[in-house]
Design a protein around this motif. Structure first.
Motif, PDB file in Angstrom:
ATOM      1  N   VAL A 135       0.862  -1.186   0.000  1.00 59.92           N
ATOM      2  CA  VAL A 135       0.000   0.000   0.000  1.00 59.92           C
ATOM      3  C   VAL A 135       0.896   1.232   0.000  1.00 59.92           C
ATOM      4  N   TYR A 136       0.620   2.138  -0.904  1.00 60.06           N
ATOM      5  CA  TYR A 136       1.421   3.363  -1.023  1.00 60.06           C
ATOM      6  C   TYR A 136       0.534   4.594  -0.846  1.00 60.06           C
ATOM      7  N   ARG A 137       1.090   5.603  -0.239  1.00 51.20           N
ATOM      8  CA  ARG A 137       0.450   6.911  -0.138  1.00 51.20           C
ATOM      9  C   ARG A 137       1.419   7.924  -0.767  1.00 51.20           C
ATOM     10  N   ILE A 138       1.034   8.445  -1.910  1.00 54.09           N
ATOM     11  CA  ILE A 138       1.913   9.326  -2.674  1.00 54.09           C
ATOM     12  C   ILE A 138       1.393  10.761  -2.557  1.00 54.09           C
ATOM     13  N   THR A 139       2.236  11.642  -2.084  1.00 55.04           N
ATOM     14  CA  THR A 139       1.860  13.034  -1.890  1.00 55.04           C
ATOM     15  C   THR A 139       2.504  13.904  -2.960  1.00 55.04           C
ATOM     16  N   VAL A 140       1.683  14.726  -3.583  1.00 55.75           N
ATOM     17  CA  VAL A 140       2.139  15.644  -4.622  1.00 55.75           C
ATOM     18  C   VAL A 140       2.169  17.061  -4.040  1.00 55.75           C
ATOM     19  N   HIS A 141       3.299  17.720  -4.179  1.00 50.32           N
ATOM     20  CA  HIS A 141       3.464  19.078  -3.682  1.00 50.32           C
ATOM     21  C   HIS A 141       3.539  20.031  -4.869  1.00 50.32           C
ATOM     22  N   GLY A 142       2.579  20.962  -4.901  1.00 48.98           N
ATOM     23  CA  GLY A 142       2.558  21.955  -5.980  1.00 48.98           C
ATOM     24  C   GLY A 142       2.694  23.361  -5.417  1.00 48.98           C
ATOM     25  N   ARG A 143       1.998  24.314  -6.036  1.00 53.84           N
ATOM     26  CA  ARG A 143       2.035  25.688  -5.553  1.00 53.84           C
ATOM     27  C   ARG A 143       0.666  26.316  -5.766  1.00 53.84           C
ATOM     28  N   ALA A 144       0.131  26.937  -4.704  1.00 51.32           N
ATOM     29  CA  ALA A 144      -1.197  27.541  -4.778  1.00 51.32           C
ATOM     30  C   ALA A 144      -1.157  28.865  -5.554  1.00 51.32           C
ATOM     31  N   ALA A 145      -2.300  29.158  -6.164  1.00 52.42           N
ATOM     32  CA  ALA A 145      -2.486  30.441  -6.857  1.00 52.42           C
ATOM     33  C   ALA A 145      -3.977  30.646  -7.044  1.00 52.42           C
ATOM     34  N   HIS A 146      -4.381  31.869  -7.400  1.00 51.84           N
ATOM     35  CA  HIS A 146      -5.791  32.138  -7.655  1.00 51.84           C
ATOM     36  C   HIS A 146      -6.186  31.438  -8.962  1.00 51.84           C
ATOM     37  N   ALA A 147      -7.191  30.588  -8.873  1.00 50.09           N
ATOM     38  CA  ALA A 147      -7.563  29.764 -10.033  1.00 50.09           C
ATOM     39  C   ALA A 147      -8.158  30.586 -11.160  1.00 50.09           C
ATOM     40  N   GLY A 148      -8.766  31.744 -10.826  1.00 49.10           N
ATOM     41  CA  GLY A 148      -9.396  32.536 -11.876  1.00 49.10           C
ATOM     42  C   GLY A 148      -8.556  33.681 -12.368  1.00 49.10           C
ATOM     43  N   VAL A 149      -7.758  34.296 -11.478  1.00 45.54           N
ATOM     44  CA  VAL A 149      -7.016  35.499 -11.843  1.00 45.54           C
ATOM     45  C   VAL A 149      -5.659  35.178 -12.455  1.00 45.54           C
ATOM     46  N   GLU A 150      -4.906  34.292 -11.799  1.00 47.83           N
ATOM     47  CA  GLU A 150      -3.568  33.988 -12.309  1.00 47.83           C
ATOM     48  C   GLU A 150      -3.206  32.513 -12.088  1.00 47.83           C
ATOM     49  N   PRO A 151      -3.954  31.618 -12.701  1.00 47.00           N
ATOM     50  CA  PRO A 151      -3.661  30.196 -12.533  1.00 47.00           C
ATOM     51  C   PRO A 151      -2.273  29.807 -13.021  1.00 47.00           C
ATOM     52  N   HIS A 152      -1.730  30.582 -13.929  1.00 41.27           N
ATOM     53  CA  HIS A 152      -0.408  30.270 -14.489  1.00 41.27           C
ATOM     54  C   HIS A 152       0.696  30.357 -13.436  1.00 41.27           C
ATOM     55  N   ARG A 153       0.435  31.052 -12.335  1.00 41.80           N
ATOM     56  CA  ARG A 153       1.442  31.168 -11.285  1.00 41.80           C
ATOM     57  C   ARG A 153       1.461  29.936 -10.381  1.00 41.80           C
ATOM     58  N   GLY A 154       0.469  29.117 -10.486  1.00 37.70           N
ATOM     59  CA  GLY A 154       0.393  27.937  -9.627  1.00 37.70           C
ATOM     60  C   GLY A 154       1.020  26.713 -10.261  1.00 37.70           C
ATOM     61  N   VAL A 155       1.221  25.696  -9.445  1.00 44.21           N
ATOM     62  CA  VAL A 155       1.604  24.353  -9.913  1.00 44.21           C
ATOM     63  C   VAL A 155       0.493  23.424  -9.422  1.00 44.21           C
ATOM     64  N   ASN A 156      -0.320  22.959 -10.337  1.00 41.95           N
ATOM     65  CA  ASN A 156      -1.560  22.263  -9.991  1.00 41.95           C
ATOM     66  C   ASN A 156      -1.287  20.831  -9.531  1.00 41.95           C
ATOM     67  N   ALA A 157      -1.389  20.623  -8.215  1.00 39.35           N
ATOM     68  CA  ALA A 157      -1.115  19.299  -7.662  1.00 39.35           C
ATOM     69  C   ALA A 157      -2.141  18.280  -8.119  1.00 39.35           C
ATOM     70  N   SER A 158      -3.383  18.700  -8.396  1.00 38.18           N
ATOM     71  CA  SER A 158      -4.400  17.762  -8.875  1.00 38.18           C
ATOM     72  C   SER A 158      -4.031  17.198 -10.236  1.00 38.18           C
ATOM     73  N   VAL A 159      -3.573  18.073 -11.120  1.00 37.69           N
ATOM     74  CA  VAL A 159      -3.174  17.626 -12.461  1.00 37.69           C
ATOM     75  C   VAL A 159      -1.965  16.700 -12.374  1.00 37.69           C
ATOM     76  N   GLU A 160      -0.986  17.086 -11.553  1.00 38.71           N
ATOM     77  CA  GLU A 160       0.198  16.251 -11.396  1.00 38.71           C
ATOM     78  C   GLU A 160      -0.177  14.866 -10.859  1.00 38.71           C
ATOM     79  N   ALA A 161      -1.042  14.845  -9.852  1.00 39.93           N
ATOM     80  CA  ALA A 161      -1.452  13.563  -9.278  1.00 39.93           C
ATOM     81  C   ALA A 161      -2.223  12.728 -10.286  1.00 39.93           C
ATOM     82  N   ALA A 162      -3.095  13.376 -11.062  1.00 38.56           N
ATOM     83  CA  ALA A 162      -3.891  12.647 -12.048  1.00 38.56           C
ATOM     84  C   ALA A 162      -3.006  11.954 -13.078  1.00 38.56           C
ATOM     85  N   LEU A 163      -1.947  12.624 -13.472  1.00 41.99           N
ATOM     86  CA  LEU A 163      -1.028  12.011 -14.440  1.00 41.99           C
ATOM     87  C   LEU A 163      -0.417  10.728 -13.880  1.00 41.99           C
ATOM     88  N   HIS A 164      -0.089  10.738 -12.594  1.00 40.92           N
ATOM     89  CA  HIS A 164       0.515   9.544 -11.993  1.00 40.92           C
ATOM     90  C   HIS A 164      -0.510   8.458 -11.704  1.00 40.92           C
TER      91      HIS A 164
END
Length: 376
Positions: free
Chosen positions: A182-211
């Motif tokens: 059993v594995y628990r894998i944690t993805v660390h990204g970077r928060a940002a405003h999803a509507g104003v400047e999403p480009h400044r963030g690192v989306n942990a949900s997307v990263e996790a989904a890829l894995h």
């Protein structure tokens, strides 16, 4: 009449008592990680086991939970089981023990309270229990995190381990079991405003989904790699800075578990700025027929001498504490408990009509281990 035939008759005479013991044991709820209920159940089993074996139990407290050990000085055989169930406190009030014909239902009736009743009955039927140990743990359903060293220590000083987990619905014993991780894998990204400047963030949900999608390809014939729990994010307008997902792995061989372990730990970030951390790992290596084969033959011989229907051995995908003992190279046979099904489900059941014969089979197997038959 042979000694083994007498054991079968004596077991049958205990049929009514066994059902009442099962009723009482199921009513003593033993939910995971619940000290109050587990202690009350342990108190009951302590009385029963001590009365049967004629020696007091050692109550081993691990992480605040009580495990019961009746060790033998020269331990030729260890009977191993667990009295915790998957059911939360209060389940018995809404779903109490019930008996319809020969079919008993209730929380934990099959996994594995029927097996405990059968083990205690078998110990009553064995002529001399001075070389027989009994260990009942209470954290098996959560992976045996605390009791594993205790189990392995007692197995290492035993000639054989007999596990009271349920058999199959047809009564087959379990000679092989998949190992599990059993594995628990944690993805660390970077928060940002999803509507104003999403480009400044690192989306942990997307990263996790890829894995999550990637690890499915680690599966092979007979090896399952299954993403399970997934959590991510805090609010709908925030780029998630953290995500976590779990992966369940099952395999028939040690080599396969090691292969998948290497692949999972070799995962690397896909998005710039993301990072990964890993928890968990290989929990149980497989139980293999090399350590169970001889014991199956002895069980078949015991059953034949008692006049029971032939008993076969099968491979089971689920893991148990038998994986720990078998991985040490100690002869181990699993599935000597109740004949039933539906474990971990609301239709859990056990055939009480078969409990005496299964207790007799276990007692006969213990007798043959203690007094090996002469080979021609």
């Amino acid at each position: 009449m042979t000694r083994l035939e007498a054991i079968r008759l004596a077991a049958q005479e205990r049929a009514t008592v066994m059902v009442e013991q099962l009723r009482t044991l199921v009513a003593h709820e033993s939910p995971p990680e619940s000290p109050e209920e587990l202690t009350a159940c342990a108190d009951l089993l302590d009385r029963w086991g001590t009365a049967v074996l004629g020696r007091p139990a050692r109550r081993v407290m691990l992480d605040g939970l009580p495990h019961l050990l009746w060790a033998a000085d020269d331990q030729a055989v260890l009977l191993l089981g667990h009295y915790d169930t998957v059911w939360p406190a209060g389940t018995h009030a809404e779903w109490p023990f019930a008996l319809t014909g020969d079919r008993a239902t209730g929380p934990g009736v099959c996994d594995m309270k029927a097996g405990i009743v059968q083990m205690l009955t078998a110990l009553e039927l064995v002529g001399d229990t001075s070389r027989v140990g009994l260990l009942l743990t209470c954290d098996e359903e959560t992976g045996s995190p605390a009791s594993r060293p205790l189990i392995e220590d007692q197995a290492a000083r035993s000639g054989a381990v007999l596990v009271g987990e349920p058999s199959t619905e047809n009564g087959e014993l379990k000679v092989a079991r998949k190992g599990g991780s059993v594995y628990r894998i944690t993805v660390h990204g970077r928060a940002a405003h999803a509507g104003v400047e999403p480009h400044r963030g690192v989306n942990a949900s997307v990263e996790a989904a890829l894995h999550v999608l990637a690890v499915r390809d680690f599966a092979a014939d007979g090896t399952s790699v299954t993403p399970t729990l997934f959590t991510s994010g805090t609010m709908t307008n925030v780029v998630p800075e953290r995500a976590e997902f779990c992966v369940d792995v099952r395999a028939w061989t040690r080599q396969e578990l090691d292969r998948v372990d290497g692949l999972i730990r070799g995962l690397t970030p896909r998005l710039p700025g993301a990072s990964l951390s890993f928890g968990g790992g290989i929990n149980r290596y497989p139980l293999q027929t090399a350590v169970s084969g001889q014991l199956l033959e002895l069980a078949q011989l015991a059953g034949k001498e008692m006049g029971l229907a032939p008993v076969d051995g099968v491979s089971a995908p689920g893991a148990s504490d038998a994986n720990f003992t078998g991985s040490l190279g100690v002869p181990t046979l699993c599935g000597l408990g109740g004949v039933g099904g539906g474990s971990h489900a609301r239709d859990e059941w056990v055939d009480v009509a078969r409990m005496p014969e299964r207790a007799a089979l276990l007692a006969g197997l213990v007798e043959l281990i203690l007094n090996p038959p002469q080979r021609n």
